[in-house]
Structures are given as structure tokens and as C-alpha cells.
Design a protein around this motif. Structure first.
Motif, PDB file in Angstrom:
ATOM      1  N   HIS A  55       0.852  -1.190   0.000  1.00 19.48           N
ATOM      2  CA  HIS A  55       0.000   0.000   0.000  1.00 19.48           C
ATOM      3  C   HIS A  55       0.892   1.246   0.000  1.00 19.48           C
ATOM      4  N   GLU A  58       1.840   3.389   3.234  1.00 17.46           N
ATOM      5  CA  GLU A  58       2.305   2.676   4.427  1.00 17.46           C
ATOM      6  C   GLU A  58       3.826   2.652   4.386  1.00 17.46           C
ATOM      7  N   ARG A 101      -3.293   4.735  -1.040  1.00 16.17           N
ATOM      8  CA  ARG A 101      -3.082   3.287  -0.895  1.00 16.17           C
ATOM      9  C   ARG A 101      -2.764   2.645  -2.233  1.00 16.17           C
ATOM     10  N   HIS A 145       3.168  -3.801   6.528  1.00 16.17           N
ATOM     11  CA  HIS A 145       2.059  -2.852   6.407  1.00 16.17           C
ATOM     12  C   HIS A 145       1.962  -1.996   7.666  1.00 16.17           C
ATOM     13  N   SER A 146       1.076  -0.990   7.581  1.00 18.59           N
ATOM     14  CA  SER A 146       0.687  -0.229   8.767  1.00 18.59           C
ATOM     15  C   SER A 146      -0.801   0.052   8.644  1.00 18.59           C
TER      16      SER A 146
HETATM   17 ZN    ZN Z   1      -1.743  -2.194   4.132  1.00 20.45          ZN
END
Ligand code: ZN
Length: 344
Positions: A55, A58, A101, A145-146
Motif C-alpha cells: 500500500h 504505508e 493506498r 504494512h501499517s
Molecule cells: Zn496495508
């Protein structure tokens, strides 16, 4: 965060503590695929991959992969692949566009061959097709990810014994969110691709959600998890892991109590104004009938005892999923160990 009437909390604002950097110097690689670096030790071992920017907004994984490349980390056995996935979306990231994203398709919902082959339009499908031949040969994948709200880090994983076993062994972070078994309502994540989701295969893939998108602490968390992952998969030895992340050396960071959660049901917003009455950090447990949110002026009550509020989304609109109800599932003793895993 401020208190409105009836105990409703407005979502917090998060300061952007992580810098966006130019990834131009990492574009050219030795694989022929932009931003996809791969290093073979020439010795037997696992093909291990650390992936960032699935994404585009992130950033914690981007800083970790950069740091590994800048440090010249090479595998002592097997092969190490380091990648920035959706750089096109990342390049849209900036002060005006914190929600970049993806460009056209969520890169993390398309990992199924029929979908990838049918989508000849989106930049994300084209990028996935570029990466696919190499991804198919990966034995262990960590996808960094975050999240917008969750400050507590957690793994997201398929409910397969071998995947749980690796997440248990890493135990950093100690929280695990199990994907629904065989329900593809969201689409196909990178960690669902091919052998990763085949019950009879041996490949293992995990998402690490490392904290809030813009928090410096998410980079630190992603770094610790990645160094431990590289040690457990025998890409680097314990000495190298300790020198790159001294806090790992004592083992104090490693939690022994694993918290495992499963999703029970989504909560769909009925209005454009759904606000929680609890922390937006998630993993808050409720008794049956307890007030968790207001959707406009309608209360949202916990549907069962021990209902856990998971993954609240930013600014859910009417008809969108606002969060999920989940439950903590009983601990179990893993009876499967990943093959060739040194388990130090
Ligand atoms: Zn993500």
C-alpha cells in the motif's frame, strides 16, 4: 481526540513523523524488474522475501527495505529478495494525499492468477504480473504494512497450522489476526497467492501490521519484526541480528503469550457519522450489549460477550465497513514446524 456528547470520541489526528524519500536510487535492480532486488547466497536455503509498499501510504516497510539495501545485507544461505511493490501509489503520497493506498486497484486484493491475467488496465495488475514469477519461488514472505488507527502491531495470517507456527515462533508482535478460512470477500491478498494458501504446500506468508501509518514507532516495530524474521529464516545469524537490532539480543522483546483473534462479522456504517466510544487503537473487548459506537444517533452494541473491536477504518461512509467484531480464540499448541527452520 476530543470528547463529544454521550462519550463518543472523535478519531485522533496523527502527525506525520515519517519522511517520504525519493526511491529513484532503488529503481534499477539485478532482477530486471524495477524495485525488486534479489540476492542469492549460492548456498542451499530458503528463498525469503521482505516486501514493502503493498500500500502506497504505508511507509514503515519502505524505510526498513531501504535500510536493508543501504546496509548491504546479504543472505548467508538461500536467497533474499527485497522489494518495493506499489511505487506508483507511493509516488502520489505527499502532504496533500495521505491516503494513496493505490492508483487504480488495491494491490492487495488482486493476487489470483485469473484476476491478474484478466486485468489488462490497472497499473497494479501490471506490477503484480511483473513480480509474480519471482513471488512464485518464495518460501517465506514478510509483507510489511501499517494501519490508520491501530497502534498495537499484529500479524495477519491465513488459518493454516504452518503459518500460525511461524507467527507463534516469531512472536513479535504477539497479536495475530486470522483471516477467514476460505472466504474471499475482500479479494486476494499477496499472502493468499498460490502456494502460500495451499494447505499441502510449505510456503509461508505473513502480513505484519506495524502500527500507525505515520508514526515513527511503526518503523521501529517493522525493523524489529523484520530482523527477527530474517534470523528465524536463517538469512542472517544471531550475531548479525543482535548487531542490527540490539534489543532483540536479550530476547526480552519476544512475548511468550500469543493473542490470537478471528473475525466474526463486519459492521457496516448506516450513516456517514459513525464514531466509537472506545479507543481507536482496536483490540478492545466488550460485554454483550455494551455500547461501542454511535452510528448517527443509533447506538452500536456489542453482539456477544468478549466481542473485540478490530480494525476500525478512517471515516467510514454509509454502506462501508466501519470495523469488525472479532473474538479472541483459544490458545493452542502448534504441532507443525516449518521445514528447515532453525528455530533459534
Ligand atoms: Zn496495508
Amino acid at each position: 481526540m476530543s470528547l463529544l456528547g454521550a462519550g463518543v470520541l472523535t478519531p485522533p489526528d496523527y502527525p506525520v513523523e515519517i519522511a517520504r524519500v525519493d526511491l529513484g536510487p532503488y529503481r534499477e535492480t539485478n532482477t530486471g524488474v524495477d524495485y525488486l532486488h534479489s540476492f542469492d547466497s549460492g548456498r542451499p536455503g530458503l528463498h525469503v522475501m521482505v516486501n514493502a509498499l503493498t500500500h502506497g501510504n504505508e511507509l514503515c516497510g519502505m524505510h526498513v527495505v531501504r535500510r536493508l539495501l543501504d546496509a548491504g545485507v546479504r543472505p548467508k544461505s538461500g536467497r533474499l529478495t527485497l522489494s518495493f511493490a506499489n511505487v506508483a501509489a507511493y509516488e502520489q503520497f505527499g502532504a496533500q494525499h495521505l491516503g494513496a493506498r493505490f492508483v487504480e486497484q488495491d494491490f492487495n486484493r488482486i493476487w489470483y492468477d485469473d484476476l491478474l491475467d484478466a486485468d489488462t488496465q490497472s497499473v497494479e495488475a501490471a506490477r503484480a504480473r511483473e513480480m509474480r514469477p519471482l513471488v512464485r519461488t518464495v518460501d517465506r514472505l514478510l509483507d510489511l504494512h501499517s494501519t490508520w488507527h491501530a497502534l498495537l502491531p499484529f500479524f495477519v495470517l491465513a488459518p493454516l497450522p504452518r503459518v500460525r507456527s511461524l507467527a507463534d515462533h516469531l512472536a513479535l508482535p504477539p497479536r495475530q489476526l486470522l483471516l477467514p478460512d476460505g472466504i474471499w470477500h475482500e479479494g486476494y491478498h499477496l499472502i493468499d497467492y498460490g502456494a502460500f494458501r495451499d494447505p499441502d504446500a510449505s510456503a509461508v506468508a505473513l502480513i505484519a501490521e506495524c502500527g500507525q501509518h505515520f508514526a515513527r514507532s511503526s518503523v521501529d516495530q517493522a525493523w524489529r519484526t523484520t530482523i527477527r524474521f530474517l534470523q528465524v529464516t536463517a538469512v542472517i545469524d544471531a550475531e548479525a541480528a543482535a548487531s542490527r537490532c540490539p534489543s532483540l539480543a536479550s530476547g526480552e522483546m519476544i512475548e511468550r503469550v500469543i493473542e490470537r483473534y478471528e473475525i466474526v462479522q463486519p459492521v457496516i456504517a448506516m450513516t456517514d457519522e459513525l464514531c466509537l466510544t472506545c479507543s481507536y487503537a482496536g483490540f478492545v473487548s466488550f460485554a454483550k450489549g455494551e455500547l461501542a459506537a454511535f452510528d448517527g444517533d443509533q447506538p452500536v452494541l456489542a453482539p456477544f460477550d468478549g466481542a473485540v473491536l478490530l480494525a476500525p477504518r478512517p471515516e467510514p461512509r454509509q454502506g462501508q465497513q466501519a470495523f469488525s467484531w472479532g473474538r479472541r480464540v483459544a490458545d493452542h499448541r502448534p504441532n507443525w514446524a516449518p521445514k528447515n527452520e532453525p528455530h533459534r
